[in-house]
Design an enzyme around this catalytic site. Sequence first.
Site, PDB file in Angstrom:
ATOM      1  CB  CYS A   1     -38.060  29.708  51.321  1.00 39.55           C
ATOM      2  SG  CYS A   1     -38.652  28.783  52.750  1.00 39.55           S
TER       3      CYS A   1
ATOM      4  CG  HIS B   1     -49.833  31.037  51.811  1.00 33.24           C
ATOM      5  ND1 HIS B   1     -49.287  29.779  51.646  1.00 33.24           N
ATOM      6  CD2 HIS B   1     -50.949  31.062  51.040  1.00 33.24           C
ATOM      7  CE1 HIS B   1     -50.031  29.088  50.792  1.00 33.24           C
ATOM      8  NE2 HIS B   1     -51.063  29.835  50.419  1.00 33.24           N
TER       9      HIS B   1
HETATM   10  P1  AMP Z   1     -52.752  28.559  48.152  1.00 33.25           P
HETATM   11  O1  AMP Z   1     -53.634  27.988  47.083  1.00 33.25           O
HETATM   12  O2  AMP Z   1     -53.472  28.900  49.420  1.00 33.25           O
HETATM   13  O3  AMP Z   1     -51.508  27.719  48.376  1.00 33.25           O
HETATM   14  O4  AMP Z   1     -52.272  29.964  47.596  1.00 33.25           O
HETATM   15  C1  AMP Z   1     -51.075  30.160  46.939  1.00 33.25           C
HETATM   16  C2  AMP Z   1     -51.136  31.554  46.381  1.00 33.25           C
HETATM   17  O5  AMP Z   1     -49.830  31.957  46.054  1.00 33.25           O
HETATM   18  C3  AMP Z   1     -51.989  31.672  45.114  1.00 33.25           C
HETATM   19  O6  AMP Z   1     -53.021  32.630  45.322  1.00 33.25           O
HETATM   20  C4  AMP Z   1     -50.974  32.131  44.061  1.00 33.25           C
HETATM   21  O7  AMP Z   1     -51.523  33.056  43.157  1.00 33.25           O
HETATM   22  C5  AMP Z   1     -49.893  32.769  44.920  1.00 33.25           C
HETATM   23  N1  AMP Z   1     -48.553  32.775  44.352  1.00 33.25           N
HETATM   24  C6  AMP Z   1     -47.869  31.720  43.829  1.00 33.25           C
HETATM   25  N2  AMP Z   1     -46.643  32.103  43.426  1.00 33.25           N
HETATM   26  C7  AMP Z   1     -46.543  33.427  43.736  1.00 33.25           C
HETATM   27  C8  AMP Z   1     -45.523  34.404  43.572  1.00 33.25           C
HETATM   28  N3  AMP Z   1     -44.340  34.107  43.023  1.00 33.25           N
HETATM   29  N4  AMP Z   1     -45.774  35.664  43.987  1.00 33.25           N
HETATM   30  C9  AMP Z   1     -46.955  35.994  44.545  1.00 33.25           C
HETATM   31  N5  AMP Z   1     -47.947  35.110  44.727  1.00 33.25           N
HETATM   32  C10 AMP Z   1     -47.758  33.856  44.328  1.00 33.25           C
HETATM   33 ZN    ZN Z   2     -40.737  27.927  52.385  1.00 32.54          ZN
END
Ligand code: AMP
Ligand code: ZN
Length: 114
Positions: free
Chosen positions: A7, A100
């Site tokens: 968010c 996502h």
């Molecule tokens: P999931 O395991 O499907 O919840 O994936 C979450 C993803 O978000 C992971 O691949 C993380 O590397 C990525 N992630 C977490 N924080 C950030 C951030 N601030 N900017 C970009 N990617 C992020």
């Molecule tokens: Zn959110």
Amino acid sequence: MTDCIFCKIANKEIGTDLIYEDEEIVAFNDINPQAPIHILVIPKKHIPSVVDLSDEDEALIGKMYTVIRKLAKKYNIEESGFRIIVNCKEDAGQEVPHLHFHILAGKKLGTKIV
Ligand code: AMP
Ligand code: ZN
């Protein structure tokens, strides 16, 4: 949601470079890329996961795929291909509880799903 990192990215409270933005959706590079191209596509609306979608979100999810299609063109991976991953909750290892879509591309990703 105040405490949600995605968010904050969508609301530009964190200075993440957005590679796509419209009224409802943003996309940005994953901070810990698992492939040469690793993009996250998210709705601006805070929806924790797939099971939290409601009927009124049907058009939004359709639009997510339109954005993925546009990004595939932009990153020239329409022909070479890519993988879309959506993790849902604990057993799938969902770390960020804001819906996502991962787009992974730029190398052979292997054929195993797990
Ligand atoms: P999931 O395991 O499907 O919840 O994936 C979450 C993803 O978000 C992971 O691949 C993380 O590397 C990525 N992630 C977490 N924080 C950030 C951030 N601030 N900017 C970009 N990617 C992020
Ligand atoms: Zn959110």
